[in-house]
Design a protein around this motif. Structure first.
Motif, PDB file in Angstrom:
ATOM      1  N   TRP A  71       6.732  -0.799  10.163  1.00  0.00           N
ATOM      2  CA  TRP A  71       5.477   0.036  10.176  1.00  0.00           C
ATOM      3  C   TRP A  71       5.022   0.550  11.701  1.00  0.00           C
ATOM      4  O   TRP A  71       5.447  -0.245  12.665  1.00  0.00           O
ATOM      5  CB  TRP A  71       4.345  -1.042   9.879  1.00  0.00           C
ATOM      6  N   LEU A 124       8.951  -4.709   5.864  1.00  0.00           N
ATOM      7  CA  LEU A 124       9.142  -3.326   5.928  1.00  0.00           C
ATOM      8  C   LEU A 124       8.742  -3.262   7.417  1.00  0.00           C
ATOM      9  O   LEU A 124       8.269  -3.912   8.183  1.00  0.00           O
ATOM     10  CB  LEU A 124       7.968  -2.801   4.963  1.00  0.00           C
ATOM     11  N   GLU A 177      -1.219  -5.908   0.541  1.00  0.00           N
ATOM     12  CA  GLU A 177       0.214  -5.123   0.880  1.00  0.00           C
ATOM     13  C   GLU A 177       0.047  -3.913   1.672  1.00  0.00           C
ATOM     14  O   GLU A 177      -1.012  -3.558   1.661  1.00  0.00           O
ATOM     15  CB  GLU A 177       0.855  -5.240  -0.275  1.00  0.00           C
ATOM     16  N   GLY A 178       0.984  -3.220   2.277  1.00  0.00           N
ATOM     17  CA  GLY A 178       1.066  -2.094   2.662  1.00  0.00           C
ATOM     18  C   GLY A 178       0.088  -2.015   4.113  1.00  0.00           C
ATOM     19  O   GLY A 178       0.282  -3.457   4.625  1.00  0.00           O
ATOM     20  N   LEU A 179      -0.553  -1.172   4.331  1.00  0.00           N
ATOM     21  CA  LEU A 179      -1.518  -1.112   5.530  1.00  0.00           C
ATOM     22  C   LEU A 179      -2.442  -2.560   5.597  1.00  0.00           C
ATOM     23  O   LEU A 179      -2.449  -3.210   6.597  1.00  0.00           O
ATOM     24  CB  LEU A 179      -2.262   0.192   5.560  1.00  0.00           C
ATOM     25  N   GLU A 187       5.692  -7.532   3.649  1.00  0.00           N
ATOM     26  CA  GLU A 187       5.295  -6.280   2.957  1.00  0.00           C
ATOM     27  C   GLU A 187       4.002  -6.945   2.201  1.00  0.00           C
ATOM     28  O   GLU A 187       2.880  -6.299   1.918  1.00  0.00           O
ATOM     29  CB  GLU A 187       6.162  -5.923   1.818  1.00  0.00           C
ATOM     30  N   LYS A 188       3.823  -8.093   1.649  1.00  0.00           N
ATOM     31  CA  LYS A 188       2.680  -8.608   1.157  1.00  0.00           C
ATOM     32  C   LYS A 188       2.317 -10.133   1.733  1.00  0.00           C
ATOM     33  O   LYS A 188       3.197 -10.810   1.930  1.00  0.00           O
ATOM     34  CB  LYS A 188       3.137  -8.665  -0.446  1.00  0.00           C
ATOM     35  N   SER A 244      -1.765  -5.533   4.581  1.00  0.00           N
ATOM     36  CA  SER A 244      -0.795  -6.689   5.189  1.00  0.00           C
ATOM     37  C   SER A 244      -0.499  -6.471   6.597  1.00  0.00           C
ATOM     38  O   SER A 244      -0.490  -7.242   7.123  1.00  0.00           O
ATOM     39  CB  SER A 244       0.426  -6.750   3.939  1.00  0.00           C
TER      40      SER A 244
END
Length: 172
Positions: A92, A90, A129-131, A110-111, A133
């Motif tokens: 960011w 992803l 995951e997300g922020l 992502e993860k 990660s």
């Protein structure tokens, strides 16, 4: 506890590779506590020891909750991290305490699954995951002497260098 100076790009210390932590002692605990105070005072989500001039594989992450507040009980103290798994991708929009006022989209996993030790040397495994990660990847890059701007395509990198020179001129 003390608020430490956060090194700013292009300080050469930021390019050093951090060393594995072997002693989980009072000095380490003091460093972790001071790093937390420093990160909090700057409204940071993460901080690597090298950013305060300490060449150790130590980082902190404190992800804000839905109310946008950070709580000390959510603080992750990550020592000697090792990626076990990286999945997906992803983009960011990242910033950095060592490169204030500059944000750019970076490609990240992502993860992630991470092995690490806590302040007492206990072995732990974390999935993020997300922020979470993104923040972990960003801080581990610091431990390896890599800054997020190093991941920019060449044209965006040139734009960053130009903006940085302008900011540096204005602050003199």
């Amino acid at each position: 506890m003390a608020i430490l100076e956060v090194l700013k790009y292009p300080n050469p210390t930021l390019r050093k590779i951090s060393q594995e932590v072997k002693n989980f002692d009072e000095d380490l605990h003091r460093l972790l506590d001071n790093m937390y105070e420093t990160m909090n005072s700057k409204n940071g989500v993460g901080l690597a020891a090298i950013q305060v001039g300490v060449q150790k594989r130590v980082l902190l992450i404190n992800i804000p909750r839905d109310d946008n507040e950070q709580y000390q009980e959510d603080l992750l103290e990550i020592i000697n991290p090792v990626f076990l798994k990286k999945e997906g991708s992803l983009k960011w929009n990242e910033g950095c305490l060592s490169i204030p006022e500059f944000y750019e989209e970076i490609d990240r996993f992502e993860k992630i699954t991470l092995a690490y030790q806590d302040r007492f040397g206990n072995k732990k495994i974390l999935q993020g995951e997300g922020l979470l990660s993104i923040a972990i990847q960003h801080e581990i890059d610091h431990l390896n002497g890599i800054l997020f701007v190093d991941k920019l395509p060449i044209l965006k990198r040139k734009k960053f260098e130009k903006e940085l020179k302008k900011i540096q001129k204005e602050s003199k």
